[in-house]
Enzyme design. Structure first.
Site, PDB file in Angstrom:
ATOM      1  N   HIS A 198      -4.459   8.019  -2.675  1.00 29.59           N
ATOM      2  CA  HIS A 198      -4.405   6.701  -2.032  1.00 29.59           C
ATOM      3  C   HIS A 198      -3.059   6.008  -2.142  1.00 29.59           C
ATOM      4  O   HIS A 198      -2.836   4.999  -1.499  1.00 29.59           O
ATOM      5  CB  HIS A 198      -5.477   5.767  -2.609  1.00 29.59           C
TER       6      HIS A 198
HETATM    7  C1  UD1 Z   1      -4.090  -0.901  -4.362  1.00 28.28           C
HETATM    8  C2  UD1 Z   1      -3.042  -1.069  -5.448  1.00 28.28           C
HETATM    9  C3  UD1 Z   1      -2.905   0.214  -6.226  1.00 28.28           C
HETATM   10  C4  UD1 Z   1      -4.239   0.667  -6.752  1.00 28.28           C
HETATM   11  C5  UD1 Z   1      -5.255   0.724  -5.627  1.00 28.28           C
HETATM   12  C6  UD1 Z   1      -6.599   1.013  -6.199  1.00 28.28           C
HETATM   13  C7  UD1 Z   1      -1.236  -2.615  -4.891  1.00 28.28           C
HETATM   14  C8  UD1 Z   1       0.199  -2.728  -4.531  1.00 28.28           C
HETATM   15  N1  UD1 Z   1      -1.734  -1.358  -4.896  1.00 28.28           N
HETATM   16  O1  UD1 Z   1      -3.640   0.111  -3.494  1.00 28.28           O
HETATM   17  O2  UD1 Z   1      -2.047  -0.002  -7.337  1.00 28.28           O
HETATM   18  O3  UD1 Z   1      -4.083   1.937  -7.318  1.00 28.28           O
HETATM   19  O4  UD1 Z   1      -5.313  -0.536  -4.947  1.00 28.28           O
HETATM   20  O5  UD1 Z   1      -7.448   1.583  -5.277  1.00 28.28           O
HETATM   21  O6  UD1 Z   1      -1.883  -3.587  -5.168  1.00 28.28           O
HETATM   22  N2  UD1 Z   1      -8.189  -0.949   2.836  1.00 28.28           N
HETATM   23  C9  UD1 Z   1      -9.408  -1.015   3.469  1.00 28.28           C
HETATM   24  N3  UD1 Z   1     -10.474  -1.521   2.758  1.00 28.28           N
HETATM   25  C10 UD1 Z   1     -10.352  -1.947   1.483  1.00 28.28           C
HETATM   26  C11 UD1 Z   1      -9.091  -1.876   0.864  1.00 28.28           C
HETATM   27  C12 UD1 Z   1      -8.019  -1.394   1.555  1.00 28.28           C
HETATM   28  O7  UD1 Z   1      -9.567  -0.644   4.623  1.00 28.28           O
HETATM   29  O8  UD1 Z   1     -11.359  -2.371   0.898  1.00 28.28           O
HETATM   30  C13 UD1 Z   1      -7.028  -0.416   3.616  1.00 28.28           C
HETATM   31  C14 UD1 Z   1      -6.336  -1.523   4.413  1.00 28.28           C
HETATM   32  O9  UD1 Z   1      -5.807  -0.950   5.556  1.00 28.28           O
HETATM   33  C15 UD1 Z   1      -5.196  -1.895   3.504  1.00 28.28           C
HETATM   34  C16 UD1 Z   1      -4.824  -0.536   2.908  1.00 28.28           C
HETATM   35  O10 UD1 Z   1      -6.078   0.128   2.723  1.00 28.28           O
HETATM   36  O11 UD1 Z   1      -4.124  -2.471   4.173  1.00 28.28           O
HETATM   37  C17 UD1 Z   1      -4.112  -0.611   1.587  1.00 28.28           C
HETATM   38  O12 UD1 Z   1      -4.810  -1.462   0.702  1.00 28.28           O
HETATM   39  P1  UD1 Z   1      -4.016  -2.149  -0.500  1.00 28.28           P
HETATM   40  O13 UD1 Z   1      -4.939  -2.963  -1.291  1.00 28.28           O
HETATM   41  O14 UD1 Z   1      -2.763  -2.742  -0.004  1.00 28.28           O
HETATM   42  O15 UD1 Z   1      -3.485  -0.908  -1.330  1.00 28.28           O
HETATM   43  P2  UD1 Z   1      -4.244   0.261  -2.050  1.00 28.28           P
HETATM   44  O16 UD1 Z   1      -3.705   1.568  -1.609  1.00 28.28           O
HETATM   45  O17 UD1 Z   1      -5.697   0.057  -2.008  1.00 28.28           O
HETATM   46  N1  UDP Z   2     -13.217   5.735  -8.008  1.00 24.94           N
HETATM   47  C1  UDP Z   2     -14.505   5.588  -7.538  1.00 24.94           C
HETATM   48  N2  UDP Z   2     -14.811   6.096  -6.303  1.00 24.94           N
HETATM   49  C2  UDP Z   2     -13.893   6.740  -5.524  1.00 24.94           C
HETATM   50  C3  UDP Z   2     -12.584   6.880  -6.025  1.00 24.94           C
HETATM   51  C4  UDP Z   2     -12.273   6.357  -7.264  1.00 24.94           C
HETATM   52  O1  UDP Z   2     -15.371   5.034  -8.213  1.00 24.94           O
HETATM   53  O2  UDP Z   2     -14.242   7.169  -4.417  1.00 24.94           O
HETATM   54  C5  UDP Z   2     -12.893   5.187  -9.327  1.00 24.94           C
HETATM   55  C6  UDP Z   2     -12.295   6.165 -10.306  1.00 24.94           C
HETATM   56  O3  UDP Z   2     -13.294   6.897 -10.961  1.00 24.94           O
HETATM   57  C7  UDP Z   2     -11.536   5.240 -11.228  1.00 24.94           C
HETATM   58  C8  UDP Z   2     -11.037   4.177 -10.295  1.00 24.94           C
HETATM   59  O4  UDP Z   2     -11.892   4.207  -9.159  1.00 24.94           O
HETATM   60  O5  UDP Z   2     -12.409   4.651 -12.167  1.00 24.94           O
HETATM   61  C9  UDP Z   2      -9.631   4.478  -9.913  1.00 24.94           C
HETATM   62  O6  UDP Z   2      -9.264   3.685  -8.858  1.00 24.94           O
HETATM   63  P1  UDP Z   2      -8.102   4.054  -7.857  1.00 24.94           P
HETATM   64  O7  UDP Z   2      -7.843   5.502  -7.880  1.00 24.94           O
HETATM   65  O8  UDP Z   2      -8.461   3.419  -6.586  1.00 24.94           O
HETATM   66  O9  UDP Z   2      -6.872   3.242  -8.456  1.00 24.94           O
HETATM   67  P2  UDP Z   2      -5.807   3.489  -9.610  1.00 24.94           P
HETATM   68  O10 UDP Z   2      -6.535   3.861 -10.851  1.00 24.94           O
HETATM   69  O11 UDP Z   2      -4.854   4.540  -9.147  1.00 24.94           O
HETATM   70  O12 UDP Z   2      -5.109   2.181  -9.716  1.00 24.94           O
END
Ligand code: UD1
Ligand code: UDP
Length: 350
Positions: A198
């Protein structure tokens, strides 16, 4: 004592749960403030529901946008939420945009701030998460470190006076919820590699192509791959016309993730949280990034840095799959939440 807990993204809901329940257990008052950074039901409500968390006290409904837009909108809406709540402490978790905005808003409102998962460093300045965690650490009054290494980073930055090593709160969640693990709705092969992707940098065409090709080759020639896909990766795969031949599933809940972790042969991920959970579940992990902020996993030979090249992903399988993940207490004992509450109390004036 009133404790405002600011969350916004999936991993923060998981980190929130043990602390929320421990605060309640201690007879203190938790106030959940949700920025709304993650909003799709499978990234949001599913977690509150599965983990038994109540609806947030405040939901700021920030949905998407650039980093600056998101942080700006969060700051604007956090100010009234924090002012009306008037907590004794504000707690932020991890390194997302919600962490940064929560930290800034708390200090701008003159409130005491604690950062859970403080002191991590990937050594890169071009990563939004690194900026978020460095700023949050800089402005916090208490820094809760998951590991000794995290505390050492803070010492190098002159922040050791505020640091407390409490262990990793994700281990609390793993301990509390493991008994409730449950199978996902989709069928699973007998053996499989559990993959997630992601990170923003892995949505660049060249990197995502490498990852999909590497996982395709593993799936075809070595071991089936199951990837519950974050919405942004699913979109990027379709935008670039990539053709994954492995199982690209919807994101799953935490209880399903615990099931998948328990059943898989190996983990392939760019997630920070999942790297650690692979270690908790004693499964080897290949890291689909050029570095990790969890260096202790690499040093313990539990994780192997692989990056996004198809060739390296494919060839790493044999180097990683039979690794014996050591059972050593790198992340504490699974009771970080209780220690956090102890230090919050100790640092609150009468
Ligand atoms: C964010 C965090 C990252 C974390 C991750 C956990 C920042 C800079 N990054 O990344 O550190 O590891 O969350 O999962 O805060 N989107 C959806 N539905 C949702 C959420 C996101 O469709 O519920 C899509 C949207 O297009 C959005 C894109 O994903 O613009 C990115 O979402 P964003 O929260 O910016 O970053 P993550 O990759 O989720
Ligand atoms: N996770 C989850 N379902 C998914 C993917 C991840 O429950 O489909 C959980 C995972 O087990 C961990 C957390 O989400 O507990 C990690 O989140 P993510 O990878 O989104 O973010 P990061 O840890 O890199 O910030």
């Amino acid at each position: 004592m009133k404790i405002a807990l600011i969350v916004g993204a999936r991993p923060q809901f998981i980190k929130l749960a043990p602390l929320y329940f421990a605060i309640r257990q201690e007879g203190l008052t938790p106030i959940i403030i949700h920025t709304g950074q993650h909003y799709s039901p499978a990234m949001n409500e599913l977690f509150f529901h599965q983990l038994g968390l109540p609806d947030p006290d405040h939901n700021l409904n920030i949905q998407g946008g650039s980093h600056s837009q998101m942080v700006g909108r969060m700051l604007k809406t956090l100010e009234p939420a924090l002012t009306t709540t008037a907590p004794d402490w504000v707690v932020v978790f991890g390194d997302t945009n919600s962490t940064l905005a929560g930290a800034l808003a708390a200090k701008q409102a003159g409130l005491r701030l604690a950062h859970v998962e403080a002191g991590l460093r990937a050594g890169r300045t071009d990563m939004p998460e690194e900026l978020n965690r460095v700023v949050a650490d800089r402005v916090s009054d208490l820094l809760f470190c998951p590991t000794l290494k995290a505390a050492m980073h803070l010492k190098q930055e002159g922040l050791e006076g505020k640091a407390r090593i409490v262990g990793d709160i994700m281990l609390d969640a793993f301990r509390i919820f493991s008994a409730q693990k449950s199978a996902p709705v989709f069928p699973l092969p007998e053996r499989f590699i559990l993959a997630t992707v992601h990170r923003e940098e892995n949505t660049l065409r060249e990197k995502l192509e490498g990852i999909v090709e590497g996982l395709n080759r593993l799936h075809q020639q070595e071991c089936p791959v199951v990837l519950p896909a974050h919405p942004r990766i699913r979109r990027a795969i379709s935008r670039f016309g990539l053709k994954p031949i492995f199982a690209l599933e919807e994101p799953v809940g935490y209880l399903q993730m615990l099931f998948l972790l328990n059943r898989c042969q190996m983990v392939a991920t760019d997630s920070g949280g999942l790297q650690k959970e692979a270690f908790f579940a004693e499964k080897p992990c290949i890291v689909l990034r050029p570095e990790t902020e969890w260096e202790e996993l690499v040093e313990a030979a539990a994780a192997l840095i692989v990056g996004s090249s198809a060739e390296r992903i494919f060839s790493s399988y044999h180097a990683a799959k039979d690794r014996k993940v050591p059972s050593i207490p790198l992340f504490g004992n699974g009771y970080a939440a209780e220690k956090i509450i102890h230090f919050l109390r100790e640092n609150t004036p009468e």
